[in-house]
Design an enzyme around this catalytic site. Structure first.
Site, short mmCIF file in Angstrom:
data_model
loop_
_atom_site.label_atom_id
_atom_site.label_comp_id
_atom_site.label_asym_id
_atom_site.label_seq_id
_atom_site.Cartn_x
_atom_site.Cartn_y
_atom_site.Cartn_z
N CYS A 30 7.94 4.48 -3.30
CA CYS A 30 8.02 3.30 -2.44
C CYS A 30 8.04 2.02 -3.26
O CYS A 30 6.99 1.43 -3.54
CB CYS A 30 6.85 3.29 -1.46
SG CYS A 30 6.89 1.87 -0.35
N CYS A 76 6.35 -1.03 -1.79
CA CYS A 76 4.88 -0.99 -1.86
C CYS A 76 4.39 -1.30 -3.28
O CYS A 76 3.40 -2.00 -3.46
CB CYS A 76 4.34 0.39 -1.50
SG CYS A 76 5.04 1.11 -0.02
N ASP A 77 5.05 -0.74 -4.28
CA ASP A 77 4.45 -0.69 -5.61
C ASP A 77 5.16 -1.54 -6.67
O ASP A 77 4.66 -1.67 -7.78
CB ASP A 77 4.41 0.77 -6.11
CG ASP A 77 3.56 1.65 -5.20
OD1 ASP A 77 2.70 1.09 -4.48
OD2 ASP A 77 3.74 2.87 -5.20
#
Lengths: 108, 305
Positions: free
Chosen positions: B131, B134-135
């Site tokens: 992701c 997200c990261d």
């Protein structure tokens, strides 16, 4: 007890020097799975009142601490005992799962 | 007792819920801990009709959820443990509690397919990710690779390029299957390079990602590449493992019989858990509506008999 706010400034005092174990939720405002975990953390703060200190650390504002503990994905929920990270739970998980891991780590 | 229990909370499940509740069917939706499905892990969705400027994936899911709630869908934000479709009413157990429903719609979607190479599993969240939205922020100033050749690989690379120093797409073939517009965005991005005909064979590092072993399937050469992050976007595996009596194909996709029915009478299916072809938010929503209409018709037949 309500959940606390940890920062780069208070991390040593509040977490590392703490006599009771501490649960730290590494999160950020832009992180969608963090929004799922956030209310669970608040419930855990109440459920484990007296046994566990529970709080959140915003990785955007407190990059040094996040980096020190090698946080590369959030939410990461880390349990500290005697100033050491003893359990890291990466990604959104169910409340039951967090409880299971916390109970196991507290018992050991 | 519910008329319909829906398993899953992506576009398929939520659209099903909008339709069943509007048909005045008492509906329970088991949303899962990570509710909202794959779109929760994306950024701008540009191909969902009705949003000329695009809409953020998580915003789209929240809007769909509110729409389903507005008509009375009950939600449980937990993962279900097991299902029992052997007798009527069907049973779904969630966190130790059993719920009963006359009809079930399976819309459990699909989840990340990992590379399954040595060194990967223990480094998920420690440099291995699926992701980028997200990261990616943790890879500011770092060097990363994205594995895959579809739209999601293109998105991961594009998002990562805003933070990372370099992004290299590792793809096992010599062309991408991604849509033209997504490919163009990647190939014109000066920060993104592509390694064609290449496969990741191992992820190296102690406690975090430090490098990968690459294999070129044209030249049969093996090489090492120091790297900080590995983003995996090679596709998805259907979430059908918890349905013992429901027929699937070899890859695990639920088999569809005559208009979104499964092999089990009264159990319907919608979205990526059966769809290995299109895998779009809008097709999933379409399947969700179709499965709900079929469930409604089936329940009418059941009442009449």
């Amino acid at each position: 007890m309500a959940d606390l706010t940890f920062t780069d400034q208070n991390f040593a005092d509040e977490v590392l020097q703490s006599q009771t174990p501490v649960l730290v939720d590494f999160w950020a405002a832009w992180c969608v799975p963090c929004r799922i975990v956030s209310p669970i953390i608040e419930e855990l703060a109440v459920d484990y009142s007296g046994k566990l200190k529970v709080g959140k650390l915003d990785v955007d504002a407190n990059g040094t601490t996040a980096q020190n503990y090698g946080i590369m994905s959030i939410p990461s929920v880390v349990l500290f005992k005697n100033g050491e990270p003893v359990k890291t739970m990466i990604g959104a998980q169910s409340k039951d799962n967090y409880k299971k891991e916390i109970d196991a780590a507290l018992a050991s | 007792m519910y008329d319909v229990i829906i398993l899953g909370s992506g576009p398929a499940g939520l659209t099903s819920a909008i339709y069943t509740t509007r048909a005045d069917l008492k509906t329970l939706l088991i949303a899962g801990v990570k509710w909202g499905g794959q779109l929760q892990l994306t950024t701008l969705v540009e191909n969902f009709p009705g949003f000329p400027e695009g809409i953020q994936g998580p915003d789209l899911m929240l809007a769909m959820r509110k729409q389903a709630e507005r008509f009375g869908t009950e939600f449980i934000d937990e993962d279900f443990d097991s299902v029992d479709f052997s007798t009527q009413p069907f049973k779904v157990t969630v966190a130790g509690k059993t719920h009963e429903g006359k009809a079930v719609i399976i819309a459990t979607g699909a989840e990340t397919k990992w590379l399954e190479v040595p060194g990967e599993k223990e480094k998920i969240g420690r440099g291995v990710s699926s992701c980028a939205p997200c990261d990616a922020v943790f890879f500011r100033g770092k060097n990363t690779i994205v594995v895959g050749g579809g739209d999601s690989a293109m998105e991961e690379a594009t998002v990562l390029s805003k933070f990372a120093d370099s992004v290299t797409i590792v793809h096992r073939k010599d062309s991408f299957r991604a849509s033209e517009i997504m490919q163009k965005r990647v190939l014109e991005n000066p920060k993104i390079k592509v390694l064609w005909n290449s496969e990741v064979k191992e992820i190296k590092g102690e406690g975090k990602v430090e490098g990968v072993v690459l294999f070129n399937n044209k030249t049969n050469e093996t090489s090492q590449m120091p790297i900080d992050g590995v983003f995996v976007a090679i596709g998805h595996i259907p979430n059908s493992g918890k349905f013992k009596d429901i027929e699937t194909d070899e890859a695990g996709f639920i088999k569809v019989h005559d208009h979104y029915k499964t092999n089990k009478d009264g159990v319907f299916v919608a979205g990526d858990v059966h769809d290995s072809h299109y895998k779009q938010a809008v097709t999933a929503a379409g399947y969700g509506s179709a499965a709900a209409l079929e469930a409604e018709r089936w329940l009418e037949g059941m009442e009449a008999s």
